[in-house]
Scaffold this active site. Structure first.
Site, PDB file in Angstrom:
ATOM      1  CG  HIS A  12      15.719  28.747 -17.154  1.00 34.15           C
ATOM      2  ND1 HIS A  12      15.013  29.506 -18.065  1.00 34.15           N
ATOM      3  CD2 HIS A  12      14.910  27.669 -16.919  1.00 34.15           C
ATOM      4  CE1 HIS A  12      13.865  28.924 -18.349  1.00 34.15           C
ATOM      5  NE2 HIS A  12      13.779  27.810 -17.678  1.00 34.15           N
ATOM      6  CG  HIS A  59       9.458  27.474 -14.762  1.00 32.66           C
ATOM      7  ND1 HIS A  59      10.269  28.570 -14.933  1.00 32.66           N
ATOM      8  CD2 HIS A  59       9.908  26.546 -15.642  1.00 32.66           C
ATOM      9  CE1 HIS A  59      11.174  28.321 -15.864  1.00 32.66           C
ATOM     10  NE2 HIS A  59      10.983  27.098 -16.315  1.00 32.66           N
ATOM     11  CG  HIS A 192      14.720  21.019 -21.012  1.00 38.99           C
ATOM     12  ND1 HIS A 192      14.746  22.165 -21.772  1.00 38.99           N
ATOM     13  CD2 HIS A 192      14.135  21.379 -19.838  1.00 38.99           C
ATOM     14  CE1 HIS A 192      14.208  23.168 -21.087  1.00 38.99           C
ATOM     15  NE2 HIS A 192      13.813  22.723 -19.914  1.00 38.99           N
ATOM     16  CD  GLU A 239      12.024  26.297 -20.233  1.00 39.42           C
ATOM     17  OE1 GLU A 239      11.393  26.154 -19.187  1.00 39.42           O
ATOM     18  OE2 GLU A 239      13.273  26.162 -20.292  1.00 39.42           O
TER      19      GLU A 239
HETATM   20  C1  DHB Z   1      14.972  21.649 -15.493  1.00 42.37           C
HETATM   21  C2  DHB Z   1      15.021  22.512 -16.598  1.00 42.37           C
HETATM   22  C3  DHB Z   1      14.206  23.647 -16.648  1.00 42.37           C
HETATM   23  O1  DHB Z   1      14.183  24.517 -17.712  1.00 42.37           O
HETATM   24  C4  DHB Z   1      13.381  23.961 -15.583  1.00 42.37           C
HETATM   25  O2  DHB Z   1      12.664  25.097 -15.653  1.00 42.37           O
HETATM   26  C5  DHB Z   1      13.303  23.104 -14.490  1.00 42.37           C
HETATM   27  C6  DHB Z   1      14.094  21.947 -14.436  1.00 42.37           C
HETATM   28  C7  DHB Z   1      15.840  20.437 -15.404  1.00 42.37           C
HETATM   29  O3  DHB Z   1      16.491  20.041 -16.383  1.00 42.37           O
HETATM   30  O4  DHB Z   1      15.942  19.865 -14.310  1.00 42.37           O
HETATM   31 FE    FE Z   2      12.531  26.019 -17.471  1.00 37.58          FE
END
Ligand code: DHB
Ligand code: FE
Length: 279
Positions: A12, A59, A192, A239
Site C-alpha cells: 500500500h 499510520h 522500504h 509492514e
Molecule cells: C510509502 C509507503 C508506505 O507503506 C506508506 O505507508 C507511506 C508511504 C512510500 O513509499 O511513499
Molecule cells: Fe505503509
C-alpha cells in the site's frame, strides 16, 4: 459454516491514490504496477467473497502515539476514511460485518489474544487503496472486518507472534456459523525505508524469498527478529508482518494463482500475491 476461500497480500503506498485519481494506470511509471491487479479482479469476479477480513497497519489516522494497541479489531457498522495529509481523495465508506467482528473478538480473546475492540474506527490508505485496486468502481461488494497491527511505535509484535495471531484469526473465521465466503487480505511492505540514512533501501533478494515462502514455507520469516527484519527490509519494510498475519489465517496448503513484484513505487518495493485455499 464460513469458508476461507483464499488470501490476497499487497503493498500500500499513498501515491497510488493520486495515480488512480489522475487516471495514470497506463502511464509508463505506473503501468507495471497497475497491470498486476486485473488477474486478481478476474478471480474475485468468480470467487465472489461475501466478507473480507483486512489486516493492515494504521499510520496515525485512527491510532496515534498516545494510544497504540498492538492488535485491534473493528466492530463498527461502517468504516470511514479521512484526510491523512497525503493530498489524495478520501474514498466512500466501507460496510462492516458486525456479526463476524464480534465472533472474531470473542474467539480471539478466548484464544488468549487480548485485542482492543473498536466500535468506531477510521481506516487509512493501507486499507482504502488496496480496496480501490481490487474494486476500481469503489462500490464495495463485500462487508469488511478491519484488523490493525502496530508497526509504528516500539515495541512491535514479533513475526512469530504475528503468524500465531493470524492462525487464531483463521480459527475464528472457520468457527463462524454463517454460510459465508470469507477472503483474507494483508497490506504492507515489501522492503522500504522512508527516512534516515538508509532512506530508499530496497532488498529484492529478500522480498522474492519471502514471497516464495508464503506458499511453501509460511513460517520461514518467523526465524527473524524484528530488528533483523528492519535491517533486511528497512524501517517500513517491517509492514511485511501484515502478510504473515494474513498467511497464518489461511489453510496450511494454498495454491499461488498470481503474483507481481515491481520496484519501485514511490520508495517501496511493491508486491502482490493471490493465494487460493486448498485442502
Ligand atoms: C510509502 C509507503 C508506505 O507503506 C506508506 O505507508 C507511506 C508511504 C512510500 O513509499 O511513499
Ligand atoms: Fe505503509
Amino acid at each position: 459454516m464460513a469458508r476461507i476461500i483464499g488470501g490476497i497480500t499487497t503493498s500500500h503506498v499513498p501515491a497510488i491514490g493520486g495515480a488512480i485519481h489522475k487516471r495514470l494506470q497506463d502511464d509508463p511509471y505506473w503501468k507495471p504496477f497497475f497491470d498486476g491487479y486485473p488477474p486478481v479482479r478476474q478471480w474475485l469476479a468468480q470467487a465472489r467473497p461475501d466478507v473480507l477480513v483486512l489486516i493492515y497497519n494504521d499510520h496515525g489516522l485512527n491510532f496515534f502515539l498516545d494510544k497504540m494497541p498492538t492488535f485491534a479489531v473493528g466492530a463498527a457498522p461502517e468504516y470511514h476514511n479521512a484526510d491523512e495529509g497525503w493530498g489524495i481523495p478520501t474514498l466512500p465508506p466501507f460496510p462492516g460485518d458486525q456479526d463476524l467482528s464480534w465472533h472474531m473478538i470473542e474467539s480471539l480473546v478466548a484464544d488468549e489474544f487480548d485485542i482492543v475492540t473498536c466500535q468506531e474506527m477510521l481506516v487509512d490508505h493501507a486499507f482504502t487503496l488496496p480496496m480501490a485496486l481490487l474494486w476500481p468502481d469503489q462500490r464495495w461488494p463485500v462487508r469488511v472486518v478491519p484488523v490493525v497491527i502496530n508497526t509504528v511505535q516500539a515495541p512491535l509484535p514479533s513475526a512469530s507472534r504475528c503468524f500465531r495471531f493470524g492462525q487464531a484469526i483463521g480459527r475464528a473465521i472457520q468457527s463462524w456459523e454463517a454460510d459465508q465466503r470469507v477472503l483474507v487480505m494483508g497490506t504492507g511492505g515489501l522492503s522500504h525505508q522512508l527516512d534516515g540514512t538508509r532512506a530508499g533501501h530496497i532488498n529484492k533478494e529478500f522480498d522474492l524469498k519471502f514471497m516464495a515462502s508464503m506458499i511453501d514455507d509460511p513460517k520461514w520469516a518467523t526465524q527473524y527478529s524484528n530488528e533483523e527484519l528492519v535491517e533486511l527490509t528497512g524501517t517500513q519494510g517491517i509492514e511485511l508482518l501484515m502478510w504473515l498475519v494474513a498467511r497464518g489465517a489461511l489453510p496450511d496448503k494454498v495454491e499461488k494463482l498470481h503474483s507481481n513484484y515491481h520496484i519501485p513505487i514511490s520508495n517501496t518495493a511493491s508486491g502482490l500475491m493471490l493465494m487460493e485455499s486448498r485442502g
